[in-house]
Design a protein around this motif. Structure first.
Motif, PDB file in Angstrom:
ATOM      1  N   LEU A   7     -13.254 -26.709   8.326  1.00 34.11           N
ATOM      2  CA  LEU A   7     -13.975 -25.581   8.919  1.00 34.11           C
ATOM      3  C   LEU A   7     -15.092 -25.078   8.006  1.00 34.11           C
ATOM      4  O   LEU A   7     -16.184 -24.740   8.464  1.00 34.11           O
ATOM      5  CB  LEU A   7     -13.003 -24.450   9.240  1.00 34.11           C
ATOM      6  CG  LEU A   7     -12.126 -24.642  10.471  1.00 34.11           C
ATOM      7  CD1 LEU A   7     -11.121 -23.503  10.583  1.00 34.11           C
ATOM      8  CD2 LEU A   7     -12.979 -24.715  11.721  1.00 34.11           C
ATOM      9  N   ILE A   8     -14.817 -25.045   6.708  1.00 37.73           N
ATOM     10  CA  ILE A   8     -15.856 -24.609   5.762  1.00 37.73           C
ATOM     11  C   ILE A   8     -17.009 -25.608   5.742  1.00 37.73           C
ATOM     12  O   ILE A   8     -18.182 -25.212   5.730  1.00 37.73           O
ATOM     13  CB  ILE A   8     -15.261 -24.388   4.352  1.00 37.73           C
ATOM     14  CG1 ILE A   8     -14.344 -23.160   4.379  1.00 37.73           C
ATOM     15  CG2 ILE A   8     -16.354 -24.212   3.309  1.00 37.73           C
ATOM     16  CD1 ILE A   8     -13.590 -22.912   3.103  1.00 37.73           C
ATOM     17  N   ALA A   9     -16.694 -26.901   5.769  1.00 35.33           N
ATOM     18  CA  ALA A   9     -17.755 -27.918   5.818  1.00 35.33           C
ATOM     19  C   ALA A   9     -18.577 -27.762   7.094  1.00 35.33           C
ATOM     20  O   ALA A   9     -19.818 -27.856   7.068  1.00 35.33           O
ATOM     21  CB  ALA A   9     -17.150 -29.317   5.728  1.00 35.33           C
ATOM     22  N   LEU A  10     -17.915 -27.506   8.205  1.00 30.32           N
ATOM     23  CA  LEU A  10     -18.609 -27.295   9.473  1.00 30.32           C
ATOM     24  C   LEU A  10     -19.490 -26.050   9.412  1.00 30.32           C
ATOM     25  O   LEU A  10     -20.639 -26.058   9.892  1.00 30.32           O
ATOM     26  CB  LEU A  10     -17.592 -27.178  10.607  1.00 30.32           C
ATOM     27  CG  LEU A  10     -18.154 -27.058  12.012  1.00 30.32           C
ATOM     28  CD1 LEU A  10     -18.893 -28.337  12.400  1.00 30.32           C
ATOM     29  CD2 LEU A  10     -17.039 -26.780  12.998  1.00 30.32           C
ATOM     30  N   LEU A  11     -18.970 -24.991   8.789  1.00 33.54           N
ATOM     31  CA  LEU A  11     -19.774 -23.770   8.631  1.00 33.54           C
ATOM     32  C   LEU A  11     -21.003 -24.003   7.756  1.00 33.54           C
ATOM     33  O   LEU A  11     -22.086 -23.486   8.037  1.00 33.54           O
ATOM     34  CB  LEU A  11     -18.917 -22.653   8.038  1.00 33.54           C
ATOM     35  CG  LEU A  11     -17.986 -21.910   8.990  1.00 33.54           C
ATOM     36  CD1 LEU A  11     -17.081 -20.960   8.232  1.00 33.54           C
ATOM     37  CD2 LEU A  11     -18.781 -21.161  10.033  1.00 33.54           C
ATOM     38  N   ILE A  54     -23.481 -12.965   7.051  1.00 35.63           N
ATOM     39  CA  ILE A  54     -22.566 -13.362   8.133  1.00 35.63           C
ATOM     40  C   ILE A  54     -21.827 -14.644   7.755  1.00 35.63           C
ATOM     41  O   ILE A  54     -20.620 -14.775   7.988  1.00 35.63           O
ATOM     42  CB  ILE A  54     -23.346 -13.534   9.455  1.00 35.63           C
ATOM     43  CG1 ILE A  54     -23.843 -12.177   9.938  1.00 35.63           C
ATOM     44  CG2 ILE A  54     -22.485 -14.198  10.530  1.00 35.63           C
ATOM     45  CD1 ILE A  54     -24.821 -12.251  11.092  1.00 35.63           C
ATOM     46  N   PHE A  55     -22.536 -15.587   7.136  1.00 37.80           N
ATOM     47  CA  PHE A  55     -21.918 -16.842   6.702  1.00 37.80           C
ATOM     48  C   PHE A  55     -20.808 -16.579   5.683  1.00 37.80           C
ATOM     49  O   PHE A  55     -19.715 -17.133   5.789  1.00 37.80           O
ATOM     50  CB  PHE A  55     -22.988 -17.778   6.118  1.00 37.80           C
ATOM     51  CG  PHE A  55     -22.429 -18.984   5.424  1.00 37.80           C
ATOM     52  CD1 PHE A  55     -21.901 -20.035   6.155  1.00 37.80           C
ATOM     53  CD2 PHE A  55     -22.425 -19.069   4.038  1.00 37.80           C
ATOM     54  CE1 PHE A  55     -21.372 -21.151   5.517  1.00 37.80           C
ATOM     55  CE2 PHE A  55     -21.908 -20.172   3.396  1.00 37.80           C
ATOM     56  CZ  PHE A  55     -21.377 -21.222   4.142  1.00 37.80           C
ATOM     57  N   VAL A  56     -21.078 -15.722   4.707  1.00 39.50           N
ATOM     58  CA  VAL A  56     -20.068 -15.402   3.681  1.00 39.50           C
ATOM     59  C   VAL A  56     -18.860 -14.738   4.331  1.00 39.50           C
ATOM     60  O   VAL A  56     -17.704 -15.047   3.979  1.00 39.50           O
ATOM     61  CB  VAL A  56     -20.685 -14.517   2.572  1.00 39.50           C
ATOM     62  CG1 VAL A  56     -19.614 -13.948   1.656  1.00 39.50           C
ATOM     63  CG2 VAL A  56     -21.711 -15.299   1.776  1.00 39.50           C
ATOM     64  N   LEU A  57     -19.094 -13.850   5.279  1.00 40.17           N
ATOM     65  CA  LEU A  57     -17.998 -13.203   5.992  1.00 40.17           C
ATOM     66  C   LEU A  57     -17.135 -14.234   6.728  1.00 40.17           C
ATOM     67  O   LEU A  57     -15.906 -14.196   6.656  1.00 40.17           O
ATOM     68  CB  LEU A  57     -18.548 -12.174   6.981  1.00 40.17           C
ATOM     69  CG  LEU A  57     -17.536 -11.461   7.860  1.00 40.17           C
ATOM     70  CD1 LEU A  57     -16.658 -10.548   7.025  1.00 40.17           C
ATOM     71  CD2 LEU A  57     -18.234 -10.684   8.948  1.00 40.17           C
ATOM     72  N   LEU A  58     -17.774 -15.188   7.397  1.00 35.29           N
ATOM     73  CA  LEU A  58     -17.026 -16.221   8.119  1.00 35.29           C
ATOM     74  C   LEU A  58     -16.224 -17.114   7.162  1.00 35.29           C
ATOM     75  O   LEU A  58     -15.086 -17.480   7.456  1.00 35.29           O
ATOM     76  CB  LEU A  58     -17.965 -17.060   8.976  1.00 35.29           C
ATOM     77  CG  LEU A  58     -18.573 -16.352  10.191  1.00 35.29           C
ATOM     78  CD1 LEU A  58     -19.598 -17.256  10.877  1.00 35.29           C
ATOM     79  CD2 LEU A  58     -17.485 -15.930  11.161  1.00 35.29           C
TER      80      LEU A  58
END
Length: 188
Positions: A7-11, A54-58
């Motif tokens: 999921l992190i790689a996808l993000l 927003i990315f860091v929050l996700l």
């Protein structure tokens, strides 16, 4: 654990793609509106900063950091930033107005405008729209730096050309106007 890494790689991939699309979209819009290159870069960086938050929050949510912990962290950060910016409220409002002007202001650099203000005639050509001010060169040759937050609050009249602006000026001696403009004044 493998699901979180996936999921992190996808993000990260989504972040890179969306940030490039965002940057190119802002650049195209800025070129369409004839915005200064520095202004395009500024708006792009401001939007990228928000997108990064927003990315860091996700990523924090994917890693399993609880909502309560994130809420405490972000409320603490916003409290410190809020106190720091409260003293400079006009700066914050001008920065926000700058973003609104970039995306929604109906006037561009080079347009002849009149800011309707009862105290003074602000009539001239927009030469620059910066992060904090709209720079207007008056007919008299003076330069007016009008704050972004105020120009959103005032009525602004846009003229087709310099002659039309001259015809509407209160302070120009109308006997010195070109004949064509004087004819327009007498017929209207």
């Amino acid at each position: 654990m493998m699901v979180q890494i996936g999921l992190i790689a996808l993000l990260v991939v989504a972040y890179v793609i969306v940030s490039r699309i965002l940057k190119s979209s802002v650049t195209l819009l800025g070129q369409k509106k004839y915005a200064n290159e520095v202004r395009i870069t500024y708006v792009s960086k401001m939007l990228n900063l928000g997108f990064t938050a927003i990315f860091v929050l996700l990523v924090c949510l994917v890693l399993g950091i609880g909502y309560g912990q994130l809420a405490i962290f972000f409320s603490s950060v916003f409290a410190v930033v809020g106190v720091a910016l409260f003293a400079q409220w006009s700066i914050l409002s001008n920065i926000t107005a700058s973003l609104i002007i970039f995306f929604g202001f109906p006037y561009r650099v080079g347009d002849w405008v009149k800011v309707v203000d009862k105290d003074d005639e602000i009539l001239g050509q927009i030469t620059e729209i910066s992060s904090f001010h709209v720079i207007i060169h008056r007919l008299s040759g003076d330069v007016v730096t009008y704050p972004n937050s105020l120009i959103l609050q005032k009525a602004v009249v846009r003229f087709e050309n310099r002659e039309s602006a001259l015809a509407m000026s209160q302070f120009v001696a109308h006997d010195t106007l070109p004949d064509k403009v004087e004819e327009q004044r007498t017929t209207s």
